[in-house]
Design a protein around this motif. Sequence first.
Motif, short mmCIF file in Angstrom:
data_model
loop_
_atom_site.label_atom_id
_atom_site.label_comp_id
_atom_site.label_asym_id
_atom_site.label_seq_id
_atom_site.Cartn_x
_atom_site.Cartn_y
_atom_site.Cartn_z
N VAL A 253 0.80 -1.23 0.00
CA VAL A 253 0.00 0.00 0.00
C VAL A 253 0.84 1.28 0.00
CG1 VAL A 253 -1.92 -1.14 1.17
CG2 VAL A 253 -0.20 0.06 2.54
N PHE A 256 0.39 3.98 -2.65
CA PHE A 256 -0.93 4.58 -2.63
C PHE A 256 -1.10 5.56 -1.47
CE2 PHE A 256 -1.18 0.38 -4.57
CZ PHE A 256 -1.75 0.68 -5.79
N ARG A 262 -2.68 6.63 -8.18
CA ARG A 262 -3.96 5.99 -8.52
C ARG A 262 -3.73 4.88 -9.54
NH1 ARG A 262 -5.52 11.76 -10.03
NH2 ARG A 262 -3.27 11.80 -9.68
#
Length: 324
Positions: A253, A256, A262
């Motif tokens: 993650v 992000f 994105r």
Amino acid sequence: MKAFVVEKLEDKKFTSSIKEIDIPEIGEDEVLIKASYSSLNYKDALSSVGNPGVTKVFPHVTGIDVSGIIEKSNSKDFIRGNKVLVTGYDLGMNTNGGHQEYVKVPAKWVIKIPDNLTEEEIMTYGTAGLTAALSINELEENGIKSGKILVTGATGGVGSIAVSILSKLNYEVVAITGKKDKEEFLKTLGANKVILRDEFDIKNRKPLLSEEFDGVIDTVGGDFLAHSLKLIKHSGVATCCGLTSSFELNTNVFPFILRGIRLIGIDSVEIALEKKEKIWNKIANEYKITNIDKLVTKIDLSDIKQAYENILSSKSIGRYLVKI
């Protein structure tokens, strides 16, 4: 009429050939297209060998794209003589596709060809060109209107057209390929730099790497997409549309939540007809490329079987245009 037909002999055993089949009769809200051109895509190649994720109905005519002229119409939206195209939906999957002389489809799948594209030109782009243009449109609509863009699988249909359009729009294009002998080919399409697949460090397990790219157009999936995500600058965008490397995505993650990137999936099959029309009009205008002939191999129905073998063995380059 003539058609390229795939037949099931027994479980997991299929054969394909050119056959004479009946011209279909149209029903309510359907049209019959006299086919002029089609193309070949990875999905077509999978259908030709009976991949159950693509096609379950046999005998079957391949071809997820077609352009041509309306021969008969039971729709208020089309009349005989209209120049049209169809891409996506169920065409060439479990509905007989574009590799036949006459194609029956629901009128709601059909788009009139923009004035400044011919039937031949629009099939030179086909689903691959539509997918590439959708990817670039997503970059633009998410604020990436300039900068350095990485394109994976760059010698494939989607990748090669993406490289060409991005170059026309004055992006800096970095292309990844596994074909060392195609570096010059990619540069003629507009790539500023070519990275060989073996040089792209997909085994690196660091959760983040130095920021390098404003955006990524990924056509292969798997570890190539996962590694690309680590290299995107803050607020950058990646689009993904393919799985020739893998359908799995092993990532983390950090890109992000620390860089606000994105990841946008690209579907050219079931998107609204209005969006397809918008993107085809972009292809006919600001996305239209002048070097399209450099990435096209022209064939006819009799060449399809060999071309499928090339696609499935990763030997194909650019696009196959099929004259019907």
